[in-house]
Design a protein around this motif. Structure first.
Motif, PDB file in Angstrom:
ATOM      1  N   PHE A 166     -22.727  69.600  95.667  1.00 22.84           N
ATOM      2  CA  PHE A 166     -21.917  70.624  95.005  1.00 22.84           C
ATOM      3  C   PHE A 166     -22.750  71.370  93.966  1.00 22.84           C
ATOM      4  CE2 PHE A 166     -18.914  72.341  91.986  1.00 22.84           C
ATOM      5  CZ  PHE A 166     -17.868  72.787  92.786  1.00 22.84           C
ATOM      6  N   MET A 167     -23.542  70.648  93.175  1.00 25.46           N
ATOM      7  CA  MET A 167     -24.362  71.258  92.136  1.00 25.46           C
ATOM      8  C   MET A 167     -25.354  72.264  92.724  1.00 25.46           C
ATOM      9  SD  MET A 167     -25.149  67.779  89.988  1.00 25.46           S
ATOM     10  CE  MET A 167     -26.575  68.455  89.139  1.00 25.46           C
ATOM     11  N   GLU A 168     -26.038  71.857  93.770  1.00 27.94           N
ATOM     12  CA  GLU A 168     -27.049  72.727  94.358  1.00 27.94           C
ATOM     13  C   GLU A 168     -26.408  73.965  95.004  1.00 27.94           C
ATOM     14  OE1 GLU A 168     -30.001  72.299  93.695  1.00 27.94           O
ATOM     15  OE2 GLU A 168     -30.208  70.182  93.206  1.00 27.94           O
ATOM     16  N   ASN A 169     -25.303  73.754  95.702  1.00 23.59           N
ATOM     17  CA  ASN A 169     -24.635  74.885  96.338  1.00 23.59           C
ATOM     18  C   ASN A 169     -24.050  75.847  95.314  1.00 23.59           C
ATOM     19  OD1 ASN A 169     -25.256  74.036  98.923  1.00 23.59           O
ATOM     20  ND2 ASN A 169     -23.369  72.889  99.173  1.00 23.59           N
ATOM     21  N   GLU A 170     -23.595  75.305  94.196  1.00 21.76           N
ATOM     22  CA  GLU A 170     -23.016  76.159  93.160  1.00 21.76           C
ATOM     23  C   GLU A 170     -24.050  77.147  92.628  1.00 21.76           C
ATOM     24  OE1 GLU A 170     -19.976  75.488  89.492  1.00 21.76           O
ATOM     25  OE2 GLU A 170     -21.790  74.246  89.480  1.00 21.76           O
ATOM     26  N   LYS A 171     -25.281  76.695  92.454  1.00 19.24           N
ATOM     27  CA  LYS A 171     -26.339  77.589  91.990  1.00 19.24           C
ATOM     28  C   LYS A 171     -26.547  78.743  92.963  1.00 19.24           C
ATOM     29  CE  LYS A 171     -28.835  73.645  90.076  1.00 19.24           C
ATOM     30  NZ  LYS A 171     -30.004  72.785  90.285  1.00 19.24           N
ATOM     31  N   VAL A 172     -26.559  78.412  94.250  1.00 20.64           N
ATOM     32  CA  VAL A 172     -26.774  79.414  95.283  1.00 20.64           C
ATOM     33  C   VAL A 172     -25.618  80.409  95.340  1.00 20.64           C
ATOM     34  CG1 VAL A 172     -27.001  79.757  97.763  1.00 20.64           C
ATOM     35  CG2 VAL A 172     -28.240  77.908  96.650  1.00 20.64           C
ATOM     36  N   VAL A 173     -24.406  79.889  95.333  1.00 22.50           N
ATOM     37  CA  VAL A 173     -23.226  80.743  95.415  1.00 22.50           C
ATOM     38  C   VAL A 173     -23.142  81.660  94.200  1.00 22.50           C
ATOM     39  CG1 VAL A 173     -20.699  80.746  95.413  1.00 22.50           C
ATOM     40  CG2 VAL A 173     -21.940  79.205  96.935  1.00 22.50           C
ATOM     41  N   MET A 174     -23.509  81.149  93.027  1.00 20.92           N
ATOM     42  CA  MET A 174     -23.529  81.989  91.833  1.00 20.92           C
ATOM     43  C   MET A 174     -24.515  83.144  91.984  1.00 20.92           C
ATOM     44  SD  MET A 174     -21.263  81.000  89.663  1.00 20.92           S
ATOM     45  CE  MET A 174     -21.826  81.783  88.147  1.00 20.92           C
ATOM     46  N   ASN A 175     -25.659  82.892  92.613  1.00 22.21           N
ATOM     47  CA  ASN A 175     -26.626  83.961  92.851  1.00 22.21           C
ATOM     48  C   ASN A 175     -26.067  85.014  93.801  1.00 22.21           C
ATOM     49  OD1 ASN A 175     -28.621  82.975  91.183  1.00 22.21           O
ATOM     50  ND2 ASN A 175     -29.626  81.796  92.793  1.00 22.21           N
ATOM     51  N   LEU A 176     -25.351  84.570  94.831  1.00 15.14           N
ATOM     52  CA  LEU A 176     -24.716  85.518  95.747  1.00 15.14           C
ATOM     53  C   LEU A 176     -23.707  86.401  95.016  1.00 15.14           C
ATOM     54  CD1 LEU A 176     -24.097  83.201  98.836  1.00 15.14           C
ATOM     55  CD2 LEU A 176     -25.746  85.067  98.700  1.00 15.14           C
ATOM     56  N   LYS A 177     -22.904  85.765  94.166  1.00 11.47           N
ATOM     57  CA  LYS A 177     -21.888  86.517  93.421  1.00 11.47           C
ATOM     58  C   LYS A 177     -22.538  87.516  92.467  1.00 11.47           C
ATOM     59  CE  LYS A 177     -18.178  84.310  92.025  1.00 11.47           C
ATOM     60  NZ  LYS A 177     -17.292  83.278  91.400  1.00 11.47           N
ATOM     61  N   LYS A 178     -23.648  87.143  91.864  1.00  6.89           N
ATOM     62  CA  LYS A 178     -24.358  88.053  90.972  1.00  6.89           C
ATOM     63  C   LYS A 178     -24.856  89.287  91.715  1.00  6.89           C
ATOM     64  CE  LYS A 178     -25.898  84.614  87.587  1.00  6.89           C
ATOM     65  NZ  LYS A 178     -27.081  83.889  87.029  1.00  6.89           N
ATOM     66  N   GLU A 179     -25.137  89.119  93.008  1.00  9.65           N
ATOM     67  CA  GLU A 179     -25.589  90.239  93.835  1.00  9.65           C
ATOM     68  C   GLU A 179     -24.427  91.084  94.360  1.00  9.65           C
ATOM     69  OE1 GLU A 179     -28.668  91.262  94.488  1.00  9.65           O
ATOM     70  OE2 GLU A 179     -29.551  89.697  93.225  1.00  9.65           O
ATOM     71  N   GLY A 180     -23.188  90.727  93.981  1.00  7.68           N
ATOM     72  CA  GLY A 180     -22.030  91.518  94.372  1.00  7.68           C
ATOM     73  C   GLY A 180     -21.296  91.022  95.595  1.00  7.68           C
ATOM     74  N   ASP A 181     -21.624  89.811  96.052  1.00  3.67           N
ATOM     75  CA  ASP A 181     -20.960  89.244  97.225  1.00  3.67           C
ATOM     76  C   ASP A 181     -19.619  88.646  96.809  1.00  3.67           C
ATOM     77  OD1 ASP A 181     -20.260  87.706  99.542  1.00  3.67           O
ATOM     78  OD2 ASP A 181     -22.374  87.598 100.073  1.00  3.67           O
ATOM     79  N   HIS A 182     -18.547  89.024  97.519  1.00  2.00           N
ATOM     80  CA  HIS A 182     -17.218  88.494  97.222  1.00  2.00           C
ATOM     81  C   HIS A 182     -16.925  87.179  97.955  1.00  2.00           C
ATOM     82  CE1 HIS A 182     -16.039  92.894  96.217  1.00  2.00           C
ATOM     83  NE2 HIS A 182     -16.473  92.260  95.144  1.00  2.00           N
ATOM     84  N   LEU A 183     -17.848  86.746  98.809  1.00  2.00           N
ATOM     85  CA  LEU A 183     -17.786  85.446  99.495  1.00  2.00           C
ATOM     86  C   LEU A 183     -16.597  85.326 100.449  1.00  2.00           C
ATOM     87  CD1 LEU A 183     -18.463  83.127  96.408  1.00  2.00           C
ATOM     88  CD2 LEU A 183     -20.154  84.232  97.881  1.00  2.00           C
ATOM     89  N   ASN A 184     -15.987  86.445 100.809  1.00  2.00           N
ATOM     90  CA  ASN A 184     -14.771  86.379 101.627  1.00  2.00           C
ATOM     91  C   ASN A 184     -15.024  86.626 103.112  1.00  2.00           C
ATOM     92  OD1 ASN A 184     -15.423  89.038 101.307  1.00  2.00           O
ATOM     93  ND2 ASN A 184     -13.378  89.737 100.694  1.00  2.00           N
TER      94      ASN A 184
END
Length: 271
Positions: A166-184
């Motif tokens: 969870f910790m490692e994936n959270e870092k990655v997902v946060m980077n995606l969100k910073k790039e404007g990805d809505h993850l949907n």
């Protein structure tokens, strides 16, 4: 689209003056315990040498929070004092005995710093004096006990496999969100794994194909400890719940086959 490579990585999380003085690798995470959420700051660098037989005693010292959130964690009004408390504890422990700082745990309105020490002589008296003199408003706690196997560190402070994922994936997902990805939106997610033998890699390929992954490639890395590389992909969502379920399953299966799951990569989707 922007390509974000999401190989698992680590970073230093600096949350207090005491930790700023360290060169070790620190991580923070929140997990659910019997009575609610607990927040852990842990020195990940100790894992490789734990237990260190030269430091057989566990020393825990900390305070009862004055500003405590509904979840039992430190509130904003306590942070300055908590930084100062941790620094004073560290200075006192350093003056008493050689030691290793293992982590900090906040739970149910208590915050405790964890140390492994060589000697416990006078520790309780000195720390009690520090708390009474410098932080009279806080109810303090001190615990000293033998822990030569470093059970408190290895089985409590150090994150388990699911938490680590969870910790490692959270870092990655946060980077995606910073790039404007809505993850949907689902998108191709590529995964990389390594194995000791071609047979173990092929056994994983059979599993992966059954789980609807696509085989992208195989390589042999001669100088690698696990030289048989595997690259697979699948269309998946990359929100935290979805991607963590995927990576945990891949890591678990790879471990069964004496392999290692090395991470994932995907594209940022902004629309």
């Amino acid at each position: 689209m922007t390509l974000v490579k999401c190989i698992l990585f680590s970073c230093c999380l600096l949350l207090s003056i005491a930790v700023l003085a360290q060169k070790d690798h620190w991580e923070a995470y929140i997990a659910q315990y019997e009575k609610g959420a607990g927040s852990t700051l842990v020195n990940m660098s100790l894992k490789e040498k734990a237990p260190d037989k030269q430091y057989p005693f566990l020393l825990k010292a900390g305070v009862r929070l004055i500003d405590c959130t509904a979840e039992g964690l430190p509130g904003k009004d306590d942070w300055d004092a908590l930084y100062a408390i941790s620094d004073k504890i560290k200075a006192a422990v350093n003056s008493l005995t050689p030691n290793i700082q293992a982590g900090t745990f906040s739970y149910q309105c208590d915050r405790m710093d964890y140390y492994y020490v060589k000697d416990t002589a006078h520790a309780r008296a000195i720390l009690s004096s520090v708390f009474k003199t410098s932080f009279p408003k806080y109810e303090y706690k001190i615990e000293i006990r033998s822990d030569p196997s470093w059970e408190a560190y290895l089985t409590f402070l150090y994150p388990n496999e699911e938490t680590m994922e969870f910790m490692e994936n959270e870092k990655v997902v946060m980077n995606l969100k910073k790039e404007g990805d809505h993850l949907n939106k689902p998108r191709q997610v590529d995964h990389w794994l390594y194995f000791n033998t071609a047979a173990e890699r092929d056994a994983f390929v059979t599993y992966a194909l059954h789980e609807k992954f696509k085989l992208e490639g195989k390589e042999y890395k001669q100088k690698s400890k696990l030289p048989f590389q595997l690259h697979i992909s699948r269309i998946d969502k990359v929100d935290m719940d979805s991607i963590t379920a995927v990576t945990l399953a891949l890591r678990t299966k790879a471990k069964e086959l004496h392999g290692d799951y090395d991470g994932w990569e995907t594209f940022v989707v902004k629309d």
